[in-house]
Design a protein around this motif. Structure first.
Motif, mmCIF file in Angstrom:
data_model
loop_
_atom_site.group_PDB
_atom_site.id
_atom_site.type_symbol
_atom_site.label_atom_id
_atom_site.label_comp_id
_atom_site.label_asym_id
_atom_site.label_seq_id
_atom_site.Cartn_x
_atom_site.Cartn_y
_atom_site.Cartn_z
ATOM 1 N N THR A 26 0.852 -1.187 0.000
ATOM 2 C CA THR A 26 0.000 0.000 0.000
ATOM 3 C C THR A 26 0.890 1.240 0.000
ATOM 4 O O THR A 26 1.912 1.299 0.691
ATOM 5 N N ILE A 27 0.501 2.214 -0.791
ATOM 6 C CA ILE A 27 1.182 3.510 -0.813
ATOM 7 C C ILE A 27 0.093 4.565 -0.795
ATOM 8 O O ILE A 27 -0.851 4.510 -1.582
ATOM 9 N N MET A 28 0.180 5.510 0.134
ATOM 10 C CA MET A 28 -1.002 6.327 0.379
ATOM 11 C C MET A 28 -0.662 7.790 0.673
ATOM 12 O O MET A 28 0.343 8.095 1.322
ATOM 13 N N THR A 29 -1.507 8.639 0.141
ATOM 14 C CA THR A 29 -1.529 10.033 0.546
ATOM 15 C C THR A 29 -2.610 10.189 1.611
ATOM 16 O O THR A 29 -3.640 9.524 1.567
ATOM 17 N N VAL A 30 -2.351 11.060 2.566
ATOM 18 C CA VAL A 30 -3.292 11.295 3.666
ATOM 19 C C VAL A 30 -3.579 12.789 3.720
ATOM 20 O O VAL A 30 -2.658 13.608 3.676
ATOM 21 N N GLU A 31 -4.855 13.133 3.817
ATOM 22 C CA GLU A 31 -5.283 14.529 3.766
ATOM 23 C C GLU A 31 -5.869 14.970 5.103
ATOM 24 O O GLU A 31 -6.617 14.231 5.742
ATOM 25 N N HIS A 32 -5.518 16.192 5.504
ATOM 26 C CA HIS A 32 -6.101 16.794 6.708
ATOM 27 C C HIS A 32 -6.105 18.298 6.540
ATOM 28 O O HIS A 32 -5.068 18.912 6.259
#
Length: 299
Positions: free
Chosen positions: A164-170
């Motif tokens: 898994t490779i992921m961008t995380v937004e906040h």
């Protein structure tokens, strides 16, 4: 070549027909081993390029007399395409070296995908000459899409490791991290192998918390990429966080930060010119992390 929005996905879209219906037919494969057959020239696991920067294809006459030939499939002219398994474990290990990094910048997309599939397959053969069940020697079967133990008969199949490779937004910002091995200034999406008993969503949540101490929710799939170093499937995802506090696992990351949309856009524009953005250096275009950043900006 596959695309997500405006970004092509490297190593996807091979023009070679995998011809699964032929793999188990030894006579059919033998019938393809004619003067018309093509042999992908490799230097160990690295590609051999022509002076014009394309893959160098030879004939089966260039193969070692006792070498193992893997059937890659059929080209658009119906010719059999093959690659030879290195006689010993290639120097430099299974990971990308200078020749492979260069190939990513000069090969046209279809050829890069053809090379990536061949590299992953012949690399697996080079690493699996002995049976994991009994230690006996194994031999190539089904045109190279299987190895069979000569002692106990166990069948082994080429493996692909999901990552898994992921961008995380906040709060309108994107979480990116850097490992010590990255070039100076570069940040990328967090990533990690899917573990036994996990869903993709659970792996995204676990890896993000382990590496950056951030809890995520609402994981969505974006795109995938075959990555032949040695043989992974990168599963690109996006998630959201309700808390921006970061606690870095120093054994995994050197740093992790939240970046604004403007900073991500600037970094993407800069990497297109081979430069580093004002806030950070973006992943190169052949990495699925680049695709994830571009997807986030485009949407």
């Amino acid at each position: 070549m596959l695309r997500t929005a405006s970004t092509p996905i490297a190593f996807a879209g091979s023009p070679i027909d995998r011809a699964d219906h032929i793999r188990g037919d030894a006579d059919a494969i033998a019938g393809l081993m004619t003067v018309r057959a093509r042999l992908l020239r490799l230097d160990g696991l690295d590609p051999v390029l022509t002076p014009n920067g394309g893959l160098d294809w030879g004939s089966l006459a260039d193969a070692s007399p006792d070498g193992e030939l893997v059937f890659l499939g059929l080209d658009d002219a119906g010719r059999g395409c093959f690659a030879e398994v290195p006689p010993a474990s290639p120097q430099g290990g299974p990971h990308a070296g200078p020749a492979s990094w260069n190939a990513m910048t000069v090969l046209e997309p279809g050829e890069l995908a053809a090379y990536g599939g061949a590299r992953a397959l012949v690399g697996w053969h080079a690493r699996h000459r002995f049976c994991a069940a009994c230690g006996g020697g194994t031999v190539l079967a089904k045109g190279g899409w299987q190895r069979t133990c000569t002692a106990c008969g166990t069948e082994h199949f080429p493996r692909v490791d999901p990552v898994t490779i992921m961008t995380v937004e906040h709060d309108g910002k994107l979480l990116l991290g850097r490992q010590p091995r990255f070039p100076a200034g570069r940040y990328s999406a967090l990533a990690g192998f899917v573990e036994p008993g996990e869903t993709i969503e659970e792996a995204v949540a676990r890896e993000t918390f382990e590496e950056a101490g951030v809890r995520v929710r609402d994981v969505v799939y974006v795109a995938s990429q075959p990555w032949p170093f040695p043989s992974s499937l990168m599963i690109g995802c996006h998630a959201f966080a309700d808390d921006g506090a970061i606690t870095i696992d120093a054994t995994e990351l050197e740093d992790a930060r939240w970046f604004t949309r403007e900073e991500v856009v600037d970094a993407l524009d800069a990497i297109a010119d081979g430069e580093i953005g004002r806030a950070f250096g973006a992943p190169p275009s052949h990495a699925v992390a680049h695709t994830l950043l571009r997807w986030w900006v485009d949407r």
